[in-house]
Design a protein around this motif. Structure first.
Motif, PDB file in Angstrom:
ATOM      1  N   ASN A 187     -12.016   9.984   7.036  1.00 23.70           N
ATOM      2  CA  ASN A 187     -12.865   8.974   6.420  1.00 23.70           C
ATOM      3  C   ASN A 187     -12.502   7.649   7.072  1.00 23.70           C
ATOM      4  N   GLN A 188     -13.432   7.096   7.831  1.00 24.25           N
ATOM      5  CA  GLN A 188     -13.175   5.829   8.528  1.00 24.25           C
ATOM      6  C   GLN A 188     -13.659   4.680   7.653  1.00 24.25           C
ATOM      7  N   VAL A 189     -12.731   3.799   7.271  1.00 22.05           N
ATOM      8  CA  VAL A 189     -13.050   2.714   6.350  1.00 22.05           C
ATOM      9  C   VAL A 189     -12.368   1.419   6.789  1.00 22.05           C
ATOM     10  N   GLU A 190     -12.843   0.321   6.240  1.00 22.59           N
ATOM     11  CA  GLU A 190     -12.143  -0.952   6.446  1.00 22.59           C
ATOM     12  C   GLU A 190     -10.780  -0.883   5.779  1.00 22.59           C
ATOM     13  N   CYS A 191      -9.742  -1.281   6.495  1.00 26.55           N
ATOM     14  CA  CYS A 191      -8.385  -1.236   5.943  1.00 26.55           C
ATOM     15  C   CYS A 191      -7.497  -2.183   6.729  1.00 26.55           C
ATOM     16  N   HIS A 192      -6.762  -3.029   6.020  1.00 26.98           N
ATOM     17  CA  HIS A 192      -5.873  -4.015   6.651  1.00 26.98           C
ATOM     18  C   HIS A 192      -4.935  -4.560   5.585  1.00 26.98           C
ATOM     19  N   VAL A 193      -4.135  -5.539   5.923  1.00 31.43           N
ATOM     20  CA  VAL A 193      -3.144  -6.023   4.948  1.00 31.43           C
ATOM     21  C   VAL A 193      -3.791  -6.683   3.732  1.00 31.43           C
ATOM     22  N   TYR A 194      -5.026  -7.157   3.859  1.00 38.32           N
ATOM     23  CA  TYR A 194      -5.726  -7.728   2.711  1.00 38.32           C
ATOM     24  C   TYR A 194      -6.506  -6.666   1.925  1.00 38.32           C
ATOM     25  N   LEU A 195      -6.618  -5.469   2.466  1.00 33.98           N
ATOM     26  CA  LEU A 195      -7.318  -4.361   1.809  1.00 33.98           C
ATOM     27  C   LEU A 195      -6.554  -3.083   2.151  1.00 33.98           C
ATOM     28  N   ASN A 196      -5.528  -2.765   1.357  1.00 32.41           N
ATOM     29  CA  ASN A 196      -4.618  -1.692   1.759  1.00 32.41           C
ATOM     30  C   ASN A 196      -5.119  -0.283   1.436  1.00 32.41           C
ATOM     31  N   GLN A 197      -6.202  -0.161   0.657  1.00 31.47           N
ATOM     32  CA  GLN A 197      -6.841   1.137   0.375  1.00 31.47           C
ATOM     33  C   GLN A 197      -5.845   2.165  -0.170  1.00 31.47           C
ATOM     34  N   GLU A 198      -4.904   1.720  -0.982  1.00 33.47           N
ATOM     35  CA  GLU A 198      -3.840   2.608  -1.457  1.00 33.47           C
ATOM     36  C   GLU A 198      -4.384   3.814  -2.221  1.00 33.47           C
TER      37      GLU A 198
END
Length: 309
Positions: A187-198
């Protein structure tokens, strides 16, 4: 980990843990995609992420064939991703959409093919929705689309199939689909330090689905699609910069390494030569536990690409 490290997919194939993203706002000349992709392969990237919607598949394909012709790589050394855009969201159009990408790339197969967005279009007030002048299909569930993608895999046109921009509920609709032949591998999603998708990462791990992250360094402003408008610049974050300065790395390298250490496959995107090289240099250091905690605490559940549709 090293630049050649891979993560196993649930269908037995493998995906390189770092990839090169080819999307760019409309303000960038398409020729830049060709130049950047060629350089990325030259310096060591073996995972190239593209999509029909990016409108630069022909340029990306030319870059790949140049590096095949000069002996830098063989086709089998490369992991190439494509995505099915919304205008092909009818089961009998899925393979046609894939074939259009293959023709633009001048390739016989893709390593990974994704449903780009989990959109089920419906008739609103008696009018059908169009995108760039193309009529979109009404009330077609993406479960049926995924079944058509399974057929593309069986036909040898793709090695693996997955999804992009799906949330947990949407993933469950596919996972619980009667007669499911192949699970989505990622699943390819937006993810970065501001959106950790935990939470999404935990669900994907529990279901043997790899999380692939885009916009890992934040995102360029793209007024056309309303991306990152009014959002803070991730790479200017003081905590991220403080860690980078202390360990002698760039903020981008720290942001990439943070995701890699969480078991996430990352897509690094840049059209600048020295940054393309720097973003690949994330395998000769490791972030300590305290630095990982500090970066985790930066989470704001903030999206650069809000996707209002």
């Amino acid at each position: 980990m090293s630049v050649s490290s891979h993560t196993s997919l649930n269908d037995g194939n493998r995906i390189p843990v770092i990839g090169f993203g080819t999307y760019a706002p409309e303000t960038y000349p398409k020729s830049k995609a060709e130049e950047a992709t060629e350089l990325a392969i030259k310096v060591g990237y073996r995972h190239i992420d593209g999509a029909y919607m990016y409108s630069n598949e022909a340029e990306v394909g030319r870059a790949i064939h140049k590096k095949i012709s000069d002996g830098t790589i063989r086709r089998e050394d490369l992991f190439l991703t494509g995505k099915l855009w919304c205008t092909f969201h009818r089961p009998n159009l899925v393979q046609k959409g894939l074939q259009r990408s293959l023709e633009a790339l001048n390739m016989k197969y893709l390593d990974l093919f994704l449903i780009h967005v989990p959109v089920e279009f419906q008739v609103i007030s008696g009018k059908q929705i169009s995108w760039d002048g193309a009529l979109l299909n009404s009330s077609l569930p993406f479960r049926n689309i995924f079944q058509a993608m399974e057929q593309c895999k069986d036909a040898g046109l793709v090695k693996s199939i997955g999804v992009s921009n799906f949330n947990r509920r949407q993933l469950e609709l596919i996972l619980k689909k009667r007669g499911l032949k192949y699970k989505p591998v990622c699943n390819q999603v937006e993810c970065h330090v501001y959106l950790n998708q935990e939470k999404l990462l935990k669900f994907c791990n529990e279901n043997d689905i790899v999380l692939v992250a885009y916009s890992v360094l934040g995102s360029s402003r793209d007024v056309t699609f309303g991306v990152a408008v009014g959002c803070p610049v991730l790479l200017e974050d003081p905590v991220l910069n403080g860690i980078a300065q202390r360990i002698g790395r760039t903020p981008a390298q720290v942001a990439l390494r943070y995701l890699l250490q969480r078991g996430i496959v990352v897509l690094a995107k840049s059209y600048t030569e020295h940054r393309i090289k720097e973003n690949l240099q994330v395998f000769d250091f490791q972030l300590g536990e305290e630095d990982m905690k500090s970066l985790y605490a930066l989470n704001k559940n903030m999206r650069y690409g809000k996707m209002p549709m």
